[in-house]
Write a protein that holds these residues in place. Structure first.
Motif, PDB file in Angstrom:
ATOM      1  N   HIS A  88       0.858  -1.220  -0.040  1.00 40.63           N
ATOM      2  CA  HIS A  88      -0.019   0.119   0.075  1.00 40.63           C
ATOM      3  C   HIS A  88       0.802   1.366  -0.043  1.00 40.63           C
ATOM      4  CE1 HIS A  88      -3.500  -2.577   0.870  1.00 40.63           C
ATOM      5  NE2 HIS A  88      -2.607  -3.057   1.537  1.00 40.63           N
ATOM      6  N   HIS A  91      -0.676   4.729   1.124  1.00 36.03           N
ATOM      7  CA  HIS A  91      -1.309   4.808   2.468  1.00 36.03           C
ATOM      8  C   HIS A  91      -0.458   5.868   3.517  1.00 36.03           C
ATOM      9  CE1 HIS A  91      -3.922   0.995   3.032  1.00 36.03           C
ATOM     10  NE2 HIS A  91      -4.369   1.669   1.931  1.00 36.03           N
ATOM     11  N   GLN A  96      -4.015   1.555   7.754  1.00 32.53           N
ATOM     12  CA  GLN A  96      -5.117   2.554   7.252  1.00 32.53           C
ATOM     13  C   GLN A  96      -6.329   1.847   7.033  1.00 32.53           C
ATOM     14  OE1 GLN A  96      -3.716   5.521   4.909  1.00 32.53           O
ATOM     15  NE2 GLN A  96      -5.237   5.500   3.315  1.00 32.53           N
ATOM     16  N   TYR A  98      -9.234   0.311   5.014  1.00 31.11           N
ATOM     17  CA  TYR A  98      -9.643   0.160   3.550  1.00 31.11           C
ATOM     18  C   TYR A  98     -11.069   0.775   3.162  1.00 31.11           C
ATOM     19  CZ  TYR A  98      -5.548  -3.176   3.779  1.00 31.11           C
ATOM     20  OH  TYR A  98      -4.586  -3.962   4.292  1.00 31.11           O
ATOM     21  N   ASN A 100     -12.600   3.142   4.284  1.00 30.45           N
ATOM     22  CA  ASN A 100     -12.314   4.543   3.951  1.00 30.45           C
ATOM     23  C   ASN A 100     -12.036   4.807   2.700  1.00 30.45           C
ATOM     24  OD1 ASN A 100     -10.457   7.612   4.581  1.00 30.45           O
ATOM     25  ND2 ASN A 100     -12.454   7.442   5.474  1.00 30.45           N
ATOM     26  N   GLN A 101     -11.142   4.194   2.002  1.00 26.25           N
ATOM     27  CA  GLN A 101     -10.648   4.501   0.477  1.00 26.25           C
ATOM     28  C   GLN A 101     -11.883   4.302  -0.428  1.00 26.25           C
ATOM     29  OE1 GLN A 101      -7.713   1.197   0.262  1.00 26.25           O
ATOM     30  NE2 GLN A 101      -6.117   2.819   0.091  1.00 26.25           N
ATOM     31  N   LYS A 107     -10.773  11.773   3.658  1.00 31.98           N
ATOM     32  CA  LYS A 107      -9.534  12.165   4.094  1.00 31.98           C
ATOM     33  C   LYS A 107      -9.070  10.474   4.805  1.00 31.98           C
ATOM     34  CE  LYS A 107      -7.728  14.205   7.853  1.00 31.98           C
ATOM     35  NZ  LYS A 107      -7.779  15.210   8.721  1.00 31.98           N
ATOM     36  N   PRO A 108      -7.948   9.868   4.419  1.00 28.34           N
ATOM     37  CA  PRO A 108      -7.269   8.751   5.039  1.00 28.34           C
ATOM     38  C   PRO A 108      -7.688   8.615   6.573  1.00 28.34           C
ATOM     39  CG  PRO A 108      -5.910   9.603   3.177  1.00 28.34           C
ATOM     40  CD  PRO A 108      -6.786  10.754   3.511  1.00 28.34           C
TER      41      PRO A 108
END
Length: 186
Positions: A88, A91, A96, A98, A100-101, A107-108
């Motif tokens: 990743h 990231h 992080q 996933y 949220n992606q 925003k991460p």
């Protein structure tokens, strides 16, 4: 809810890692393995950014105590961190989310404590142990104590201020202390 425990058997430590990967995800197994090697509280572990890592050191301020934690990364932690970074490369957080992606303009964010708690509880239930997010810190402290019998060293690693707190935290009971007195005759 019962207090979470240190995992005192090394075969069980490896089994937890295996089951987290099989039952939940590779990421949960990575959290377990890196968490064991860093001995951070879960809130600090999940907040680690790749920018907090400089060569073979992790440098952060702990959220609970505001103490500086400067941790030399061992080979296992470095290998896992590099694997995550290669998989990743974009990231920001070591762990992080996933999910949220999937939200294009979001925003991460790091993985949530709740998700980790749920995965650890699932595996703990299967193994009939009280496994939680603090189990990683407790397990590292317990095994360092068993190896060295140096409570001051364990206290320093966990950044605790009293021996009593550290002994209770890593699950060293009065029964185990009594056994040490019985078995060691001078």
């Amino acid at each position: 809810m019962a207090e979470v425990q240190a995992v005192k058997n090394l075969d069980t430590v490896r089994l937890v890692s295996y089951l987290l990967e099989k039952r939940c995800s590779r990421q949960m197994s990575q959290i377990w393995n890196i968490g064991l090697n860093l001995a951070l509280r879960i809130s600090d572990l999940l907040a680690v950014k790749f920018t907090d890592i400089n060569n073979d050191r992790l440098i952060i301020y702990e959220s609970k105590t505001s103490k500086l934690a400067e941790i030399k990364l061992n080979d296992k932690a470095l290998t896992l961190i590099n694997e995550i970074k290669l998989t990743h490369p974009h990231h920001i957080y070591l762990f992080q989310s996933y999910r949220n992606q999937q939200a294009i303009n979001s925003k991460p964010k790091p993985l949530s404590r709740r998700a980790v708690t749920k995965a650890f509880a699932l595996v703990g239930e299967e193994l009939n142990i009280h496994l939680g997010t603090h189990s990683m810190r407790k397990t590292r402290g317990y095994h360092l104590y068993q190896k060295t019998h140096d409570i001051a060293r364990v206290m320093k690693m966990l950044r605790h201020s009293s021996e009593a707190t550290t002994l209770r935290y890593i699950g060293i009971t009065q029964e185990e202390i009594d056994k040490d007195f019985e078995e060691l005759e001078l």
